[in-house]
Design a protein around this motif. Structure first.
Motif, PDB file in Angstrom:
ATOM      1  N   LYS A 159       0.827  -1.212   0.000  1.00 55.09           N
ATOM      2  CA  LYS A 159       0.000   0.000   0.000  1.00 55.09           C
ATOM      3  C   LYS A 159       0.854   1.252   0.000  1.00 55.09           C
ATOM      4  O   LYS A 159       0.356   2.347   0.250  1.00 55.09           O
ATOM      5  N   ALA A 160       2.149   1.113  -0.256  1.00 60.21           N
ATOM      6  CA  ALA A 160       3.035   2.265  -0.276  1.00 60.21           C
ATOM      7  C   ALA A 160       2.584   3.250  -1.348  1.00 60.21           C
ATOM      8  O   ALA A 160       2.285   2.859  -2.477  1.00 60.21           O
ATOM      9  N   GLY A 161       2.485   4.553  -0.969  1.00 62.07           N
ATOM     10  CA  GLY A 161       2.084   5.594  -1.905  1.00 62.07           C
ATOM     11  C   GLY A 161       0.584   5.744  -2.068  1.00 62.07           C
ATOM     12  O   GLY A 161       0.134   6.623  -2.810  1.00 62.07           O
ATOM     13  N   LYS A 162      -0.202   4.918  -1.388  1.00 61.00           N
ATOM     14  CA  LYS A 162      -1.656   4.988  -1.520  1.00 61.00           C
ATOM     15  C   LYS A 162      -2.269   5.646  -0.284  1.00 61.00           C
ATOM     16  O   LYS A 162      -1.625   5.769   0.748  1.00 61.00           O
ATOM     17  N   ASN A 163      -3.540   6.024  -0.424  1.00 63.13           N
ATOM     18  CA  ASN A 163      -4.274   6.640   0.679  1.00 63.13           C
ATOM     19  C   ASN A 163      -5.009   5.575   1.475  1.00 63.13           C
ATOM     20  O   ASN A 163      -5.638   4.688   0.901  1.00 63.13           O
ATOM     21  N   VAL A 164      -4.934   5.676   2.782  1.00 57.04           N
ATOM     22  CA  VAL A 164      -5.645   4.759   3.666  1.00 57.04           C
ATOM     23  C   VAL A 164      -6.344   5.596   4.741  1.00 57.04           C
ATOM     24  O   VAL A 164      -6.014   6.764   4.944  1.00 57.04           O
ATOM     25  N   PRO A 200     -11.422   5.113  15.319  1.00 54.51           N
ATOM     26  CA  PRO A 200     -12.837   5.342  14.972  1.00 54.51           C
ATOM     27  C   PRO A 200     -13.268   6.777  15.171  1.00 54.51           C
ATOM     28  O   PRO A 200     -14.256   7.204  14.591  1.00 54.51           O
ATOM     29  N   GLU A 201     -12.561   7.547  15.999  1.00 56.32           N
ATOM     30  CA  GLU A 201     -12.938   8.935  16.207  1.00 56.32           C
ATOM     31  C   GLU A 201     -12.297   9.860  15.188  1.00 56.32           C
ATOM     32  O   GLU A 201     -12.555  11.065  15.226  1.00 56.32           O
ATOM     33  N   CYS A 202     -11.439   9.306  14.322  1.00 55.31           N
ATOM     34  CA  CYS A 202     -10.745  10.136  13.333  1.00 55.31           C
ATOM     35  C   CYS A 202     -11.184   9.781  11.916  1.00 55.31           C
ATOM     36  O   CYS A 202     -11.937  10.516  11.299  1.00 55.31           O
ATOM     37  N   ARG A 203     -10.744   8.606  11.436  1.00 54.80           N
ATOM     38  CA  ARG A 203     -11.106   8.101  10.104  1.00 54.80           C
ATOM     39  C   ARG A 203     -10.733   9.080   9.000  1.00 54.80           C
ATOM     40  O   ARG A 203     -11.448   9.230   8.015  1.00 54.80           O
ATOM     41  N   GLU A 204      -9.596   9.784   9.170  1.00 57.80           N
ATOM     42  CA  GLU A 204      -9.137  10.685   8.131  1.00 57.80           C
ATOM     43  C   GLU A 204      -8.168   9.949   7.205  1.00 57.80           C
ATOM     44  O   GLU A 204      -7.565   8.936   7.565  1.00 57.80           O
ATOM     45  N   ARG A 205      -8.038  10.483   5.985  1.00 59.02           N
ATOM     46  CA  ARG A 205      -7.145   9.861   4.995  1.00 59.02           C
ATOM     47  C   ARG A 205      -5.700  10.254   5.254  1.00 59.02           C
ATOM     48  O   ARG A 205      -5.405  11.418   5.541  1.00 59.02           O
ATOM     49  N   VAL A 209     -18.621   7.577   3.520  1.00 57.52           N
ATOM     50  CA  VAL A 209     -18.741   8.694   4.455  1.00 57.52           C
ATOM     51  C   VAL A 209     -19.937   8.448   5.363  1.00 57.52           C
ATOM     52  O   VAL A 209     -21.037   8.188   4.886  1.00 57.52           O
ATOM     53  N   PRO A 210     -19.775   8.531   6.681  1.00 58.38           N
ATOM     54  CA  PRO A 210     -20.910   8.284   7.592  1.00 58.38           C
ATOM     55  C   PRO A 210     -22.039   9.281   7.376  1.00 58.38           C
ATOM     56  O   PRO A 210     -21.831  10.412   6.920  1.00 58.38           O
TER      57      PRO A 210
END
Length: 667
Positions: free
Chosen positions: A110-115, A120-125, A186-187
Motif C-alpha cells: 500500500k506504499a504511496g496509496k491513501n488509507v 474510529p474517532e478520526c477516520r481521516e485519509r 462517508v458516515p
C-alpha cells in the motif's frame, strides 16, 4: 590514545587513532561531506619528577613512509558510517496519523496509496510513505560526465512527455491501479453535517426575510393600537358626554392590554407583559374616575360594573404556568410564598390574585345579580386555567358577609360542573353545612347550597325549610322554594320541571332569576324565557310592570337569549332596559354573542351615533366587536381599516382600530 574532535563544519563528533593525525578525509555526515584535516592528538603533561642524568640515546630508525592509497583507505575506513541494519523486503511500513497522532502499520503493497486512520474517532485519509532503500552512496560511482558536455534533449519516439498530456480519466486511473484501495463510505452523520453547513445560510436568509416581513406586519398592527390611543386621547375623549369618557377609556386600555398579551411570544416578552399590566392599570384608573363622576344624570352605574367585569376577565390573561413565569412571559397567579425569599428594598412583585382583587373592589357597589353573573364567568375561566384556588376566594372578595353563603355555593357548583374530580366543591359543601345547620338562613337565601349538597352527596345536609319538590299547580311556590326546585331539577336532568317551576305564578324578578338559572346550566332559557317575555315586553300604550324588572336581570337574559340564537328576544329584552347606556351595552353584547363564527358582521347591524356627544360606551363596545370579528375572518388589514376610518369619531373609531389589531392577532 585516540584523537577526539568535532567536524568544524557540522560538529559531527569523531574518535580516531593517533596515526591518522594530519590526514585529510571527507566528513561522514551526508548533509556535510566537507573535507576536513584530522588534528594532532593533544599532548599530555606527565607529572613532575626529579631530573635524571642525561644519557645519549641511540639514533631512532625512521619507519618507512606509508603509501598514499593506504592512507586514503585507512581514512575512509575510519570515517565510514556503521553499516545500517537492512529491513526485510516485506517489513510493514510504520504510520502516524497527521490528524490524531494515532500509530499503526500498513503492508508495503500500500506504499504511496491513501488509507483511512483506524482510529474510529478520526477516520481521516493518510498517505502511506514509500520506503527508500538505504544504500551507501559512492561519490566516485556517479557519472557526472564532463562539466561542459551537451545535454541530450531529443524526444524519444516511444516516450510520452507531460507536455502533450491531458486530463486523467477515472477509467485510466482504475486501469493503472491508482484507485484499487478501499475507502470507507462517508458516515451519515458527517454527510448531514456538510449538508447543514451548506443549507444553514440559506435557511437563515429565508427565516430573516420571513421575520422581517412578520415584524413589519406586527409593527403595522402595533401602530393601529397606538393610533387608536392617540386619537382617543387627543380628540375622542373630550367630545364624549360627561361620564362616558372614562368608561370608553377603560375599554380602550383594556383592549390594548389584551393586545399586548398577544405580543409576549415575540422578541421582547418581558416588555410586552409589562405593557399589558400598565394598560390594565390605566383602565382601572379610568374606572375609578368614572365612579367618582357617576350619578343619575351622567350615566355609568351598571355600565361601569359591566366594563369592570370585562377588565377583570381580561386580567386573567396575565397569569401563566411556572415555565411561563420563569421565562418572563406571564405573572404568578397568587403571591409568592413568604418562605421563598425576602424581597429587596423597593422591590415589587406582581400576581394575578392581587390585580384581580383591586379591580373587583370597583365592582362591589353593583347589585347582587350582576356580581353573581360575573362570579360565574370568572369561575368558569379560572377552572379552564386550573386556578380553582383563585376562584374559591371570589366570594370573600366580591360579596358581603350575608351574601357569601349563596356566592360560595354558586362558585362551588360551577367548579363541580366543570371538574367533578376537584375537592373544592365537597369542602365548600361541608363548610356551608356547618355554617347553615343552625340559625336562620341569611338573605339572600342560599338556595344553591341545597343544590350543592345534593350534587356532592353531603350526608345529613339541612333542608333550610324547603323540600325541593314541585308542588301542585294550585299550591303557592315561594321564591326560595322556586330557586331550590329549579336547581334540583336541573341537577337531575329534569328540564321540563325546571321550566314549569320558572313559569309558576310569582314575582317577576323571581321568575327571571329562574330563567337565568336555566340558561346558565343549559345554555338556553327556553320556555322559561318565553313565560317572562310577556311581562317584560309591554306593548306601547300599556302599563309597564310594577315593580320594574331589575336592569341587571334584563341584561343577563338578553345575553343568554343572544347566545341561544334568539336574536329578536335579545333585542326586545335590551330595549326594555330604561338606561340608555346599559341598553346600548346590552345590544352590543347581544351582537357579540350571536355573531356566526364564519360570517362577517355588517356595520349597519349595530348603529352608532355620528355625533360623539351622543355616544355611549356600549356603542364603542359594539363597533369594536364588529371590527374584531371581521378582521379575524378576512385578515385584510387595509380593507378593515378603510371601513373603520368611515366610522364616527369619539370612541367608536379608536375602538374600531384596536378591534382590527386584536382580530388580526387572533387569526
Amino acid at each position: 590514545m585516540a584523537i577526539e574532535f568535532n567536524c568544524p563544519h557540522c560538529a559531527t563528533p569523531y574518535k580516531l587513532k593517533d596515526e591518522l593525525a594530519g590526514k585529510k578525509a571527507t566528513c561522514k555526515n551526508p548533509d556535510c561531506r566537507q573535507v576536513i584535516t584530522i588534528p594532532a592528538p593533544k599532548a599530555t603533561v606527565p607529572p613532575t619528577a626529579a631530573p635524571s642524568p642525561a644519557r645519549p640515546k641511540p639514533p631512532a630508525r625512521k619507519p618507512p613512509a606509508p603509501k598514499p592509497e593506504d592512507i586514503e583507505a585507512a581514512a575512509l575506513a575510519a570515517l565510514a558510517d556503521a553499516p545500517k541494519e537492512q529491513q526485510p523486503a516485506d517489513a510493514p511500513i510504520p504510520m502516524t496519523c497527521a490528524f490524531c497522532d494515532h500509530k499503526w502499520s500498513e503492508s508495503r503493497d500500500k506504499a504511496g496509496k491513501n488509507v483511512l486512520c483506524p482510529n474510529p474517532e478520526c477516520r481521516e485519509r493518510n498517505k502511506v510513505p514509500v520506503p527508500k532503500d538505504e544504500k551507501p552512496k559512492d561519490w566516485r560511482a556517479e557519472d557526472t560526465g564532463p562539466s561542459l558536455r551537451k545535454e541530450l534533449f531529443e524526444k524519444p519516439t516511444d516516450v510520452v512527455s507531460s507536455g502533450g498530456g491531458g486530463y486523467v480519466t477515472r477509467k485510466s486511473m482504475e486501469e493503472a491501479g491508482a484507485l484499487d484501495h478501499e475507502l470507507e463510505p462517508v458516515p451519515l452523520k458527517r454527510r448531514l453535517f456538510y449538508a447543514l453547513l451548506v443549507l444553514t445560510p440559506a435557511v437563515a436568509l429565508v427565516y430573516g426575510v420571513v421575520w422581517l416581513v412578520g415584524r413589519t406586519k406586527d409593527g403595522r398592527e402595533d401602530r393601529l393600537v397606538n393610533d387608536a390611543i392617540t386619537q382617543f386621547e387627543k380628540e375622542g375623549q373630550a367630545a364624549l358626554p360627561p361620564g362616558e369618557g372614562p368608561l370608553c377609556g377603560a375599554l380602550l386600555y383594556t383592549v390594548a392590554g389584551q393586545y399586548a398579551l398577544t405580543e409576549t411570544e415575540g422578541k421582547e416578552p418581558e416588555k410586552a407583559l409589562k405593557d399589558a399590566l400598565a394598560h390594565f392599570t390605566k383602565a382601572r384608573g379610568e374606572l375609578g374616575q368614572a365612579g367618582q363622576k357617576d350619578d343619575a344624570k351622567k350615566g355609568g352605574g351598571a355600565v361601569r360594573y359591566a366594563v369592570g367585569g370585562e377588565l377583570a376577565l381580561a386580567q386573567l390573561g396575565l397569569g401563566g404556568t411556572d415555565e411561563e413565569v420563569i421565562a418572563g412571559t406571564r405573572y404568578r397567579w397568587v403571591p409568592q410564598a413568604a418562605s421563598n425569599r425576602k424581597l429587596r428594598v423597593n422591590e415589587k412583585t406582581t400576581d394575578v390574585h392581587t390585580e384581580l382583587q383591586k379591580t373587583l373592589q370597583l365592582v362591589l357597589p353593583a347589585d347582587f345579580d350582576s356580581r353573581l353573573a360575573l362570579a360565574r364567568r370568572l369561575t368558569r375561566e379560572l377552572v379552564k386555567k386550573g386556578q380553582v384556588d383563585v376562584a374559591r376566594d371570589l366570594p370573600t372578595v366580591l360579596f358581603s358577609t350575608p351574601e357569601q353563603a349563596e356566592a360560595k355555593a354558586v362558585v362551588a357548583l360551577e367548579v363541580w360542573r366543570a371538574d367533578k374530580a376537584s375537592p373544592f366543591p365537597a369542602q365548600a359543601a361541608d363548610e356551608l353545612k356547618a355554617a347553615l345547620a343552625k340559625g336562620q338562613p341569611p338573605a339572600p337565601f342560599p338556595a344553591s347550597a341545597v343544590v350543592l349538597w345534593k350534587a356532592v352527596g353531603t350526608e345529613k345536609a339541612p333542608t333550610l325549610g324547603v323540600d325541593g319538590k314541585l308542588p301542585a299547580p294550585t299550591a303557592t311556590l315561594t321564591d326560595n322554594a322556586r330557586a331550590v326546585v329549579v336547581g334540583l331539577a336541573l341537577l337531575d336532568g329534569r328540564g321540563e320541571d325546571a321550566a314549569e317551576a320558572a313559569r309558576r305564578t310569582g314575582p317577576l324578578h323571581a321568575r327571571m332569576r329562574a330563567a337565568i338559572q336555566i340558561g346558565e346550566w343549559t345554555g338556553d332559557p327556553g320556555a322559561a324565557l318565553d313565560a317572562v317575555m310577556s311581562q317584560v315586553v309591554v306593548p306601547a300604550g300599556k302599563k309597564p310592570p310594577d315593580p320594574a324588572p331589575p336592569p341587571a336581570l334584563l341584561l343577563r337574559l338578553s345575553q343568554l337569549a343572544a347566545a341561544a340564537g334568539k336574536a329578536d328576544a335579545a333585542k326586545q329584552l335590551a330595549d326594555a332596559i330604561p338606561d340608555e347606556g346599559l341598553k346600548a351595552w346590552a345590544k352590543a353584547d347581544a351582537l357579540r354573542l350571536a355573531a356566526a363564527p364564519s360570517s362577517p358582521l355588517d356595520e349597519s347591524a349595530f348603529e352608532a351615533p355620528v355625533d360623539a356627544a351622543k355616544q355611549r360606551a356600549g356603542h364603542a363596545w359594539g363597533r369594536f366587536w364588529v371590527a374584531r370579528h371581521n378582521a379575524r375572518l378576512s385578515g385584510d388589514r387595509s380593507k378593515e381599516e378603510k371601513a373603520v376610518k368611515g366610522w364616527p369619531g369619539g370612541a367608536v373609531g379608536p375602538l374600531g382600530l384596536a378591534g382590527i389589531a386584536l382580530g388580526l392577532r387572533e387569526r
